[in-house]
Motif scaffolding. Structure first.
Motif, PDB file in Angstrom:
ATOM      1  N   LEU A 156       0.810  -1.212   0.000  1.00  0.00           N
ATOM      2  CA  LEU A 156       0.000   0.000   0.000  1.00  0.00           C
ATOM      3  C   LEU A 156       0.852   1.275   0.000  1.00  0.00           C
ATOM      4  N   LEU A 157       2.130   1.116   0.266  1.00  0.00           N
ATOM      5  CA  LEU A 157       2.999   2.280   0.372  1.00  0.00           C
ATOM      6  C   LEU A 157       4.147   2.304  -0.630  1.00  0.00           C
ATOM      7  N   ARG A 158       4.623   1.151  -1.056  1.00  0.00           N
ATOM      8  CA  ARG A 158       5.872   1.101  -1.803  1.00  0.00           C
ATOM      9  C   ARG A 158       5.822   1.839  -3.134  1.00  0.00           C
ATOM     10  N   ASP A 159       4.618   2.002  -3.730  1.00  0.00           N
ATOM     11  CA  ASP A 159       4.508   2.724  -5.003  1.00  0.00           C
ATOM     12  C   ASP A 159       4.312   4.223  -4.817  1.00  0.00           C
ATOM     13  N   LYS A 160       4.309   4.676  -3.568  1.00  0.00           N
ATOM     14  CA  LYS A 160       4.074   6.089  -3.294  1.00  0.00           C
ATOM     15  C   LYS A 160       5.275   6.766  -2.642  1.00  0.00           C
ATOM     16  N   LEU A 161       6.407   6.083  -2.678  1.00  0.00           N
ATOM     17  CA  LEU A 161       7.574   6.595  -1.954  1.00  0.00           C
ATOM     18  C   LEU A 161       8.473   7.500  -2.807  1.00  0.00           C
ATOM     19  N   GLU A 162       8.363   7.398  -4.117  1.00  0.00           N
ATOM     20  CA  GLU A 162       9.209   8.196  -5.000  1.00  0.00           C
ATOM     21  C   GLU A 162       8.400   9.353  -5.593  1.00  0.00           C
ATOM     22  N   PHE A 163       8.848  10.582  -5.323  1.00  0.00           N
ATOM     23  CA  PHE A 163       8.195  11.740  -5.947  1.00  0.00           C
ATOM     24  C   PHE A 163       8.653  11.815  -7.401  1.00  0.00           C
ATOM     25  N   PRO A 164       7.753  12.078  -8.345  1.00  0.00           N
ATOM     26  CA  PRO A 164       8.147  12.112  -9.765  1.00  0.00           C
ATOM     27  C   PRO A 164       9.296  13.087 -10.004  1.00  0.00           C
ATOM     28  N   ASN A 165      10.130  12.770 -10.965  1.00  0.00           N
ATOM     29  CA  ASN A 165      11.261  13.623 -11.327  1.00  0.00           C
ATOM     30  C   ASN A 165      10.752  14.792 -12.169  1.00  0.00           C
ATOM     31  N   ILE A 166      10.411  15.894 -11.513  1.00  0.00           N
ATOM     32  CA  ILE A 166       9.817  17.059 -12.170  1.00  0.00           C
ATOM     33  C   ILE A 166      10.831  18.201 -12.140  1.00  0.00           C
ATOM     34  N   ALA A 167      10.954  18.868 -13.261  1.00  0.00           N
ATOM     35  CA  ALA A 167      11.849  20.036 -13.317  1.00  0.00           C
ATOM     36  C   ALA A 167      11.401  21.088 -12.307  1.00  0.00           C
ATOM     37  N   ASN A 168      12.365  21.807 -11.766  1.00  0.00           N
ATOM     38  CA  ASN A 168      12.045  22.847 -10.794  1.00  0.00           C
ATOM     39  C   ASN A 168      11.075  23.866 -11.384  1.00  0.00           C
ATOM     40  N   HIS A 169      10.146  24.316 -10.547  1.00  0.00           N
ATOM     41  CA  HIS A 169       9.215  25.384 -10.902  1.00  0.00           C
ATOM     42  C   HIS A 169       8.366  25.027 -12.131  1.00  0.00           C
ATOM     43  N   ARG A 170       8.021  23.753 -12.234  1.00  0.00           N
ATOM     44  CA  ARG A 170       7.282  23.289 -13.399  1.00  0.00           C
ATOM     45  C   ARG A 170       5.897  23.942 -13.500  1.00  0.00           C
ATOM     46  N   LEU A 171       5.213  24.094 -12.397  1.00  0.00           N
ATOM     47  CA  LEU A 171       3.880  24.689 -12.430  1.00  0.00           C
ATOM     48  C   LEU A 171       3.955  26.143 -12.883  1.00  0.00           C
ATOM     49  N   ARG A 172       4.946  26.880 -12.398  1.00  0.00           N
ATOM     50  CA  ARG A 172       5.120  28.259 -12.843  1.00  0.00           C
ATOM     51  C   ARG A 172       5.296  28.317 -14.363  1.00  0.00           C
ATOM     52  N   ARG A 173       6.130  27.413 -14.863  1.00  0.00           N
ATOM     53  CA  ARG A 173       6.403  27.442 -16.295  1.00  0.00           C
ATOM     54  C   ARG A 173       5.154  27.115 -17.104  1.00  0.00           C
ATOM     55  N   LEU A 174       4.361  26.150 -16.648  1.00  0.00           N
ATOM     56  CA  LEU A 174       3.129  25.805 -17.363  1.00  0.00           C
ATOM     57  C   LEU A 174       2.174  26.994 -17.395  1.00  0.00           C
ATOM     58  N   ILE A 175       2.080  27.693 -16.277  1.00  0.00           N
ATOM     59  CA  ILE A 175       1.196  28.863 -16.229  1.00  0.00           C
ATOM     60  C   ILE A 175       1.708  29.940 -17.179  1.00  0.00           C
ATOM     61  N   ASN A 176       3.030  30.153 -17.170  1.00  0.00           N
ATOM     62  CA  ASN A 176       3.591  31.151 -18.082  1.00  0.00           C
ATOM     63  C   ASN A 176       3.348  30.783 -19.537  1.00  0.00           C
ATOM     64  N   GLN A 177       3.512  29.517 -19.858  1.00  0.00           N
ATOM     65  CA  GLN A 177       3.270  29.085 -21.231  1.00  0.00           C
ATOM     66  C   GLN A 177       1.811  29.322 -21.622  1.00  0.00           C
ATOM     67  N   SER A 178       0.909  29.065 -20.686  1.00  0.00           N
ATOM     68  CA  SER A 178      -0.505  29.301 -20.952  1.00  0.00           C
ATOM     69  C   SER A 178      -0.774  30.786 -21.180  1.00  0.00           C
ATOM     70  N   LEU A 179      -0.194  31.627 -20.334  1.00  0.00           N
ATOM     71  CA  LEU A 179      -0.391  33.071 -20.491  1.00  0.00           C
ATOM     72  C   LEU A 179       0.200  33.566 -21.807  1.00  0.00           C
ATOM     73  N   ASN A 180       1.381  33.047 -22.147  1.00  0.00           N
ATOM     74  CA  ASN A 180       1.989  33.445 -23.409  1.00  0.00           C
ATOM     75  C   ASN A 180       1.125  33.026 -24.592  1.00  0.00           C
ATOM     76  N   TRP A 181       0.550  31.828 -24.513  1.00  0.00           N
ATOM     77  CA  TRP A 181      -0.329  31.356 -25.584  1.00  0.00           C
ATOM     78  C   TRP A 181      -1.556  32.266 -25.699  1.00  0.00           C
ATOM     79  N   GLN A 182      -2.141  32.611 -24.542  1.00  0.00           N
ATOM     80  CA  GLN A 182      -3.290  33.508 -24.557  1.00  0.00           C
ATOM     81  C   GLN A 182      -2.902  34.864 -25.135  1.00  0.00           C
ATOM     82  N   HIS A 183      -1.727  35.354 -24.718  1.00  0.00           N
ATOM     83  CA  HIS A 183      -1.287  36.667 -25.177  1.00  0.00           C
ATOM     84  C   HIS A 183      -1.013  36.655 -26.683  1.00  0.00           C
TER      85      HIS A 183
END
Length: 1108
Positions: A156-183
């Protein structure tokens, strides 16, 4: 969608952790059940926070889910029970036994009985199974090791122990990309939109022209935003640097940028044209996604300009003696080249003459100060190469980074004078790069090396100030930069990982990868565009432009080879050209186009990947060649000027010096009187000065200290009398006076309203208007229409302009006078580069006017203190320098309404401000007779000096103002004081040509070509001088331009030169009149006037008097 939902939750969790919302992040983990933080769980166990540990665990698994879960809960409660017993808290222990451990009784009755027996023991260690129990901390540590094994085995736990390898500030970048697309899909995209919410889609609303402020774009080369937000910051940096209200979410908070006051929006384009109704049209639209700015009319012209500007002819070949590895031109003496080689040698070259100024072999200066590791390395293999040579920003120091441990810093004065300054045992292994930076006004040497560390050292004493650790590979290159008050350094490792560090030891702010994941160098152009060039391990090379607000690649240039044997090096020329050494040639790109523009083979003989380096002006290009040679390339048509500018200067100055000494010696030996000796000396000086002026070198010659050293001991006075114009003789040897309107072209500008004296006067940058500020705070604006004499609408004395007002507005632009004292008010104004906006003050608040509509757009800064002078930053018209009557200078961002810096140093009001774009300097003058030079990057004082007021001259006023204006070469400036005129070299504040006059001076200015100085005097005289030596061309008497009925107290109080026509100027009078002057048509130039026998200038045709 479920998978994407999970990804979003994990991105939010990462964002919360990055922003410091740790508790909220744990709550999200508990509620979602997507990720079990082993670190957080271990922290709870090791700190004995049993209830929190169970609460966290219970969100992922219950006690009876499986045997692994049961084991985890049991071990936690057992340890809790034992620690309470060990503290002799038997009642608590009994409570834990009956409530917490009783749940395990059905399957563990015997174990529970033994635990009950522990209650009867005075020491739990008396029990055989607990004899090895030491203390709580050790027991928790041992227990956690076992719990990790159980947790990792729990399905029940062993598959939840590793946090995905995500680039730093990924959410910020996605939001910026969305804003740039809108702009990007906005119908009317605005430059750098101020996005304040994410609650609705972004839509740009067309902004009326009246609401625009300033832009940093030039007419010939539109620039991207000067204040693009830089890089991502930690929450601590955000909290410390941002002073914005937290009630709104600004675009900076959502971009990969430091959320500081520098990231402001520029909303007025210099390339705006105006239709008949006064409404701007053809506005350039700049998208925040950094789409390429294009204009159908520009490409062909830019290509021609680039081709003409390229240094592509081999001018000189230098033989260094060993293969060059790094080169750097002096930032000021732009024909001095610093070179480092493969055998550790360094050399200094005067490339104009080909003279070797200095050659030094590698040598450890102080072996005793080196570390044991350095000594061992050098003892084992003494061979050393130079990895980098670099000059400090002002050229007073240069640094050498070696392939083994060491950095050496030299001080440099001039010519061959280089002295040992510092030796630093900087890194373990090689020092791969070295550069200089000045955060917080402190000059630092920044280094990086094979030990994966970046270090910053005090350039004066070698003390280590900062250490930046975090790279996982050797650091290959550095690129320091600053935006506003934020200073930072890019560091790139050999695996292409780019980190950005602020000078605060708080860790890297940005972490992203260069293309190719190989050795990469980065550099900013002068217009703040970021580029990088590098080569991957497989040999593929990349040259790219970055969007530094996003950490994303904006443009990838084509033409580099795919199998390079070494790292490709590159350089930037004048914000226009990129150059890289590749495939035995120099490859050239137009910055705004990805296609290869051209190649330069430098007559052959180049290595596969030569080192390339431009000098500051882009007139010279140094390239490493085979056989230990360096080839110096120059522009078309510049070879002769290099000979006559650099080489001629040194050789002829030696001739001048020897001749002068000889004349003085002969005069003394013959027993000549002091006056004869002075005359002989002055004759040589003036003759030599004219010769140098004709060849374009006069400014540099008179700026040298040696010249003044030769004019000591009584000779200076005689020299001054010849070169300052005190003898009031013209170049022709006869005083030329203009006494009547018929002797030149004179036009008094029409005005249907009574005006007080003209306090300030200026031409617009287009040269078709004159703007005046009167002492009663009103503005007068004259415009020239197209005329039969000239199809253009430029100002001319032959055609009378109109006192212009917009049709939609019947009043005048009038400054605020609230709180001002008319007797002490110092009116001031400054015009934007596109001639559409005016900043003005008359002792009250500072007003911003739209000149197209005479509309007051904003009003700022209620006095006291009052503004006394204003200047626009040459690269960013959002930024103003404001001199004030309390002796301070305010650096102010109009768009953000924020103070960037307050400069202090003057003791009385500040009366003059002038920027040098080329030198990155601000020069200020004041009523205290002082001049200060300020560094624009860090807003700190570099040097100061008192005016050299002539002996015996007492200013008419004890608080006499000093005005300053830069020469067109941007390195010298004119200082105007009522007692004298002087020209200063800005970097060293050397006054090289003082001119003092008997009559108080009211104002003076350079002609637009810098060849003449127009000066007005309190007795009504207007004089025109040669700017090189202040010899008089001609003198205009008041009778030539004043009405016969004019009051005796009327005189010119301010003077302005036409921005394109060097022989036209205008004066503002104390009676409110404005007069435009041009030489007679027969002469064409003031310098071509001829005198009659009585000294008067030849007369013009009679009809010219009608204009007067």
């Amino acid at each position: 969608m479920a998978a994407l939902c999970k990804d979003l939750v994990l991105l939010i969790s990462q964002f919360l952790d990055e922003e410091g919302f740790k508790e909220t992040a744990r709550m999200l983990e508990r509620e979602s059940g997507y990720y079990f933080s082993m670190k957080f769980f271990e922290d709870m166990i090791r700190s004995g926070n049993w209830d929190e540990a169970e609460r966290y665990l219970s969100c992922f698994t219950k006690l009876d889910d499986n045997r692994y879960s049961t084991k985890i809960y049991f071990e936690i409660r057992k340890q809790k029970f034992l620690e309470v017993l060990d503290n002799n808290e038997r009642s608590k222990a009994l409570d834990i036994l009956m409530k917490d451990l009783k749940a395990f009784a059905p399957d563990n009755e015997e174990l529970l009985k033994e635990m009950t027996l522990l209650l009867t023991l005075n020491n739990i260690r008396d029990h055989e199974s607990l004899s090895m129990y030491s203390d709580a901390e050790s027991a928790r540590k041992v227990m956690m090791v076992e719990l990790k094994k159980v947790i990792e085995a729990n399905p029940l736990l062993r598959d939840k122990l590793e946090f995905p390898n995500i680039a730093n500030h990924r959410l910020r970048r996605l939001i910026n990309q969305s804003l740039n697309w809108q702009h990007m899909h906005c119908a009317y995209p605005q430059p750098n939109p101020d996005i304040r919410t994410l609650f609705v889609d972004h839509i740009c609303v067309p902004i009326p022209s009246d609401d625009h402020l300033f832009s940093a774009a030039s007419d010939s080369n539109p620039l991207p935003s000067q204040t693009t937000s830089m890089l991502v910051s930690t929450s601590s940096a955000s909290n410390s640097t941002s002073s914005e209200a937290h009630s709104s979410i600004s675009s900076e908070a959502l971009s990969l940028g430091v959320p500081t006051n520098i990231a402001m929006i520029e909303v007025l384009e210099d390339n705006t044209t105006v239709n008949d109704s006064g409404i701007p049209k053809n506005r350039i639209e700049i998208s925040t996604c950094m789409q390429e700015i294009s204009d159908a009319s520009l490409p062909d012209q830019s290509s021609v300009n680039i081709s003409d500007d390229l240094p592509k002819n081999v001018f000189r070949i230098l033989n260094e003696g060993s293969s060059p590895t790094s080169m750097d031109f002096h930032p000021e003496k732009q024909t001095v080249l610093l070179v480092g080689t493969t055998v550790g040698d360094i050399g200094l070259w005067e490339v104009s003459s080909g003279e070797s100024l200095l050659s030094r072999n590698f040598k450890v200066w102080d072996i005793a100060a080196c570390s044991m590791m350095s000594k061992a390395t050098l003892l084992k293999d003494p061979s050393v190469s130079v990895n980098r040579v670099a000059w400090s920003p002002e050229g007073s120091l240069f640094g050498v980074a070696y392939s083994k441990h060491l950095v050496q810093i030299y001080s440099y004065n001039e010519a061959k004078d280089a002295r040992q300054q510092l030796e630093i045992d900087a890194h373990v292994g090689g020092v791969n790069d070295l550069t200089f930076s000045a955060p917080e006004k402190q000059l630092l040497v920044i280094t990086c090396g094979d030990d994966k560390i970046v270090k910053a050292w005090d350039a004066t004493d070698g003390i280590k100030m900062y250490t930046f650790e975090g790279h996982d590979a050797p650091v290959y290159s550095l690129c320091p930069y600053s935006k506003g008050n934020v200073q930072f350094v890019f560091a790139t490792s050999v695996n292409g990982n780019i980190k950005v560090w602020l000078y605060d030891n708080l860790g890297a702010r940005v972490d992203y990868d260069a293309p190719g994941l190989g050795c990469t160098s980065m550099a900013y152009s002068g217009d703040r565009r970021l580029f990088s060039c590098g080569t991957s391990r497989s040999g593929e090379s990349f040259l790219v432009e970055w969007d530094d607000s996003e950490g994303a690649i904006k443009r990838t240039y084509l033409g580099l080879q795919k199998n390079s044997s070494s790292v490709v090096q590159f350089d930037i020329m004048k914000n226009q050209v990129l150059a890289a050494g590749d495939e035995h040639v120099i490859k050239i790109w137009d910055m705004n186009k990805i296609e290869l523009f051209t190649t330069i083979d430098a007559e052959g003989g180049l290595p596969a990947n030569p080192c390339v380096r431009f000098n500051k002006e882009g007139a010279l290009l140094a390239v490493s060649a085979n056989d230990n040679k360096i080839k110096i390339l120059a522009k078309d048509g510049s070879l002769q000027s290099l000979h006559t500018t650099e080489n001629y200067l040194d050789d002829d100055f030696r001739v001048f010096s020897d001749t002068l000494k000889k004349l003085v010696s002969e005069a003394i030996s013959k027993g000549a009187c002091a006056q004869d000796a002075d005359e002989a000396v002055a004759k040589v000086v003036v003759s030599f000065g004219r010769t140098c002026h004709d060849s374009g070198n006069y400014f540099e010659v008179w700026g040298t200290k040696q010249c003044f050293n030769l004019l000591q001991n009584g000779n200076l006075k005689a020299v001054k009398s010849k070169i300052t114009g005190k003898d009031t003789m013209s170049k022709s040897g006869r005083l030329i006076e203009l006494n009547s309107p018929s002797q030149c072209q004179i036009l008094r500008l029409p005005s249907h309203m009574k005006a007080n004296k003209i306090s300030r006067l200026i031409y617009n940058n287009a040269g078709n208007s004159i703007l005046a500020l009167t002492s009663n705070a009103t503005h007068l604006y004259w415009k020239w229409p197209q005329n039969d004499f000239d199809l253009s609408d430029t100002a001319a004395a032959k055609v009378s302009p109109q006192l212009w007002q917009p049709r939609s507005y019947s009043g005048l632009m009038t400054n605020d006078l609230t709180g001002s004292n008319p007797e002490e008010t110092v009116p001031c104004f400054a015009l934007s580069r596109n001639d559409s906006y005016l900043m003005s003050s008359s002792g009250g608040r500072i007003s911003l006017y739209n000149l197209l509509k005479f509309k007051t757009m904003l009003s700022i800064m209620q006095p006291p203190p009052a503004a006394t002078c204003i200047a626009f930053h040459p690269q960013d018209n959002n930024i103003l320098a404001i001199g004030r009557d309390n002796s301070t200078i305010l650096i102010y961002n109009v768009r953000s309404a924020k103070v960037i810096a307050i400069l202090e140093g003057h003791s009385k009001r500040v009366s003059g401000l002038a920027f040098s774009n080329d030198l990155n300097l601000l020069v200020s003058s004041g009523a205290d007779a002082q001049i200060f030079v300020w560094n624009v990057e860090g807003w700190y004082k570099q040097r100061s000096a008192f005016l050299q007021i002539p002996d015996g001259r007492i200013p008419f006023s004890l608080s006499s103002d000093t005005h300053i204006q830069f020469h067109r070469n941007q390195t010298e400036f004119l200082s105007v004081h009522e007692t004298h005129l002087a020209i200063y070299e800005a970097r060293k504040l050397e006054c090289w040509i003082p001119g003092d006059f008997a009559t108080p001076i009211s104002h003076a200015t350079f002609s637009c070509d810098g060849q003449m100085v127009y000066a007005s005097f309190l007795d009504g005289l207007v004089s025109i001088f040669d700017a090189s030596d202040f010899q008089l061309y001609c003198q205009i008497n008041p009778t030539a331009y004043l009405f016969p009925t004019s009051s005796l107290g009327v005189y010119p109080i301010t003077i302005a030169a036409h921005p394109q026509e060097p022989n036209q100027f205008a004066v503002g009078l104390t009676d409110g009149g404005v007069i435009v002057f041009e030489p007679p048509i027969s002469a064409g130039k003031w310098s071509m006037l001829t005198a009659d026998e009585n000294g008067s200038a030849s007369k013009m045709p009679a009809q010219s008097e009608a204009d007067y």
